[in-house]
Design a protein around this motif. Structure first.
Motif, PDB file in Angstrom:
ATOM      1  N   TYR A  24       0.839  -1.206   0.000  1.00  0.00           N
ATOM      2  CA  TYR A  24       0.000   0.000   0.000  1.00  0.00           C
ATOM      3  C   TYR A  24       0.873   1.255   0.000  1.00  0.00           C
ATOM      4  O   TYR A  24       0.644   2.182  -0.780  1.00  0.00           O
ATOM      5  CB  TYR A  24      -0.928  -0.017   1.213  1.00  0.00           C
ATOM      6  N   GLY A  27       2.359   2.033  -3.252  1.00  0.00           N
ATOM      7  CA  GLY A  27       1.417   2.359  -4.317  1.00  0.00           C
ATOM      8  C   GLY A  27       1.150   1.193  -5.254  1.00  0.00           C
ATOM      9  O   GLY A  27       0.683   1.385  -6.369  1.00  0.00           O
ATOM     10  N   MET A  28       1.439  -0.017  -4.817  1.00  0.00           N
ATOM     11  CA  MET A  28       1.309  -1.199  -5.662  1.00  0.00           C
ATOM     12  C   MET A  28       0.086  -2.048  -5.318  1.00  0.00           C
ATOM     13  O   MET A  28      -0.130  -3.085  -5.926  1.00  0.00           O
ATOM     14  CB  MET A  28       2.562  -2.077  -5.531  1.00  0.00           C
ATOM     15  N   LEU A  29      -0.709  -1.628  -4.349  1.00  0.00           N
ATOM     16  CA  LEU A  29      -1.810  -2.461  -3.878  1.00  0.00           C
ATOM     17  C   LEU A  29      -3.059  -2.238  -4.730  1.00  0.00           C
ATOM     18  O   LEU A  29      -3.529  -1.120  -4.869  1.00  0.00           O
ATOM     19  CB  LEU A  29      -2.116  -2.159  -2.408  1.00  0.00           C
ATOM     20  N   SER A  30      -3.556  -3.295  -5.290  1.00  0.00           N
ATOM     21  CA  SER A  30      -4.815  -3.289  -6.033  1.00  0.00           C
ATOM     22  C   SER A  30      -5.653  -4.433  -5.472  1.00  0.00           C
ATOM     23  O   SER A  30      -5.140  -5.271  -4.731  1.00  0.00           O
ATOM     24  CB  SER A  30      -4.545  -3.498  -7.522  1.00  0.00           C
ATOM     25  N   PRO A  31      -6.934  -4.493  -5.813  1.00  0.00           N
ATOM     26  CA  PRO A  31      -7.736  -5.620  -5.314  1.00  0.00           C
ATOM     27  C   PRO A  31      -7.165  -6.984  -5.702  1.00  0.00           C
ATOM     28  O   PRO A  31      -7.165  -7.902  -4.894  1.00  0.00           O
ATOM     29  CB  PRO A  31      -9.106  -5.377  -5.958  1.00  0.00           C
ATOM     30  N   ALA A  32      -6.651  -7.107  -6.917  1.00  0.00           N
ATOM     31  CA  ALA A  32      -6.094  -8.395  -7.351  1.00  0.00           C
ATOM     32  C   ALA A  32      -4.831  -8.748  -6.567  1.00  0.00           C
ATOM     33  O   ALA A  32      -4.653  -9.891  -6.142  1.00  0.00           O
ATOM     34  CB  ALA A  32      -5.785  -8.356  -8.845  1.00  0.00           C
ATOM     35  N   VAL A  33      -3.960  -7.772  -6.363  1.00  0.00           N
ATOM     36  CA  VAL A  33      -2.725  -8.019  -5.608  1.00  0.00           C
ATOM     37  C   VAL A  33      -3.070  -8.368  -4.159  1.00  0.00           C
ATOM     38  O   VAL A  33      -2.518  -9.305  -3.588  1.00  0.00           O
ATOM     39  CB  VAL A  33      -1.791  -6.791  -5.671  1.00  0.00           C
ATOM     40  N   LEU A  34      -3.999  -7.622  -3.585  1.00  0.00           N
ATOM     41  CA  LEU A  34      -4.416  -7.886  -2.205  1.00  0.00           C
ATOM     42  C   LEU A  34      -5.000  -9.292  -2.079  1.00  0.00           C
ATOM     43  O   LEU A  34      -4.690 -10.015  -1.133  1.00  0.00           O
ATOM     44  CB  LEU A  34      -5.443  -6.841  -1.764  1.00  0.00           C
ATOM     45  N   HIS A  35      -5.793  -9.696  -3.046  1.00  0.00           N
ATOM     46  CA  HIS A  35      -6.383 -11.038  -3.014  1.00  0.00           C
ATOM     47  C   HIS A  35      -5.303 -12.109  -3.060  1.00  0.00           C
ATOM     48  O   HIS A  35      -5.372 -13.108  -2.338  1.00  0.00           O
ATOM     49  CB  HIS A  35      -7.362 -11.195  -4.179  1.00  0.00           C
ATOM     50  N   THR A  69      -9.240  -0.484  -0.277  1.00  0.00           N
ATOM     51  CA  THR A  69      -8.859  -1.138  -1.526  1.00  0.00           C
ATOM     52  C   THR A  69     -10.021  -1.922  -2.122  1.00  0.00           C
ATOM     53  O   THR A  69     -10.271  -1.846  -3.320  1.00  0.00           O
ATOM     54  CB  THR A  69      -7.657  -2.075  -1.297  1.00  0.00           C
ATOM     55  N   PRO A  72     -13.962   0.928  -2.255  1.00  0.00           N
ATOM     56  CA  PRO A  72     -13.467   2.306  -2.312  1.00  0.00           C
ATOM     57  C   PRO A  72     -14.428   3.373  -1.800  1.00  0.00           C
ATOM     58  O   PRO A  72     -13.991   4.337  -1.193  1.00  0.00           O
ATOM     59  CB  PRO A  72     -13.174   2.524  -3.799  1.00  0.00           C
TER      60      PRO A  72
END
Length: 144
Positions: A24, A27-35, A69, A72
């Motif tokens: 986070y 700046g690399m956190l997206s829903p797919a990465v978090l999953h 994330t 939103p």
């Protein structure tokens, strides 16, 4: 034995917390990465009800980061409850490893590099375009 299991779950929660907050903050956190990060802890003894201790650069907890994330527009009034509902949703959809067919490494590398699968003849005919490179100093403001 119970003390050993609880120490292990505390360690796993704090590890997951540091991983998610690090992504986070970068700046690399997206829903797919978090999953994918949370999916790495499926089947492990993680106590997701634990209180978040670490904070992000903008002073947000793990619970708030996950809610921001994944949801939103959601208000952060009940961040821990919303966090637990996201985790429960993900823990309930454990995909089988055998059902997924592994992708070819070349295809994955092509996707990650952003290259398109154009024939060599088309690639030679098109003039080379220069794309704007990332510049971290664009719109930079001095610290106060």
């Amino acid at each position: 034995m119970a003390a050993r299991a609880s120490r292990k779950s505390i360690g796993l929660f704090s590890l997951a917390e540091r991983q998610v907050l690090g992504l986070y903050d970068a700046g690399m956190l997206s829903p797919a990465v978090l999953h994918h990060v949370i999916a790495a802890y499926v089947g492990r003894d993680v106590d997701w009800n634990e209180d978040a201790k670490a904070r992000s650069v903008d002073d947000r907890s793990l619970h708030e980061v996950v809610v921001l994330t994944m949801m939103p527009g959601r208000a952060l009034r009940n961040a821990k409850k919303d966090f637990l509902s996201v985790i429960e949703h993900w823990m309930g959809e454990q995909p089988s490893v055998e059902a997924e067919e592994p992708e070819q490494d070349d295809d994955l590398l092509t996707q990650l590099s952003g290259a398109s699968k154009k024939p060599q003849t088309q690639a030679r005919k098109e003039p080379a375009r220069k794309s704007a490179a990332f510049n971290p100093l664009v719109k930079a403001r001095p610290l106060r």
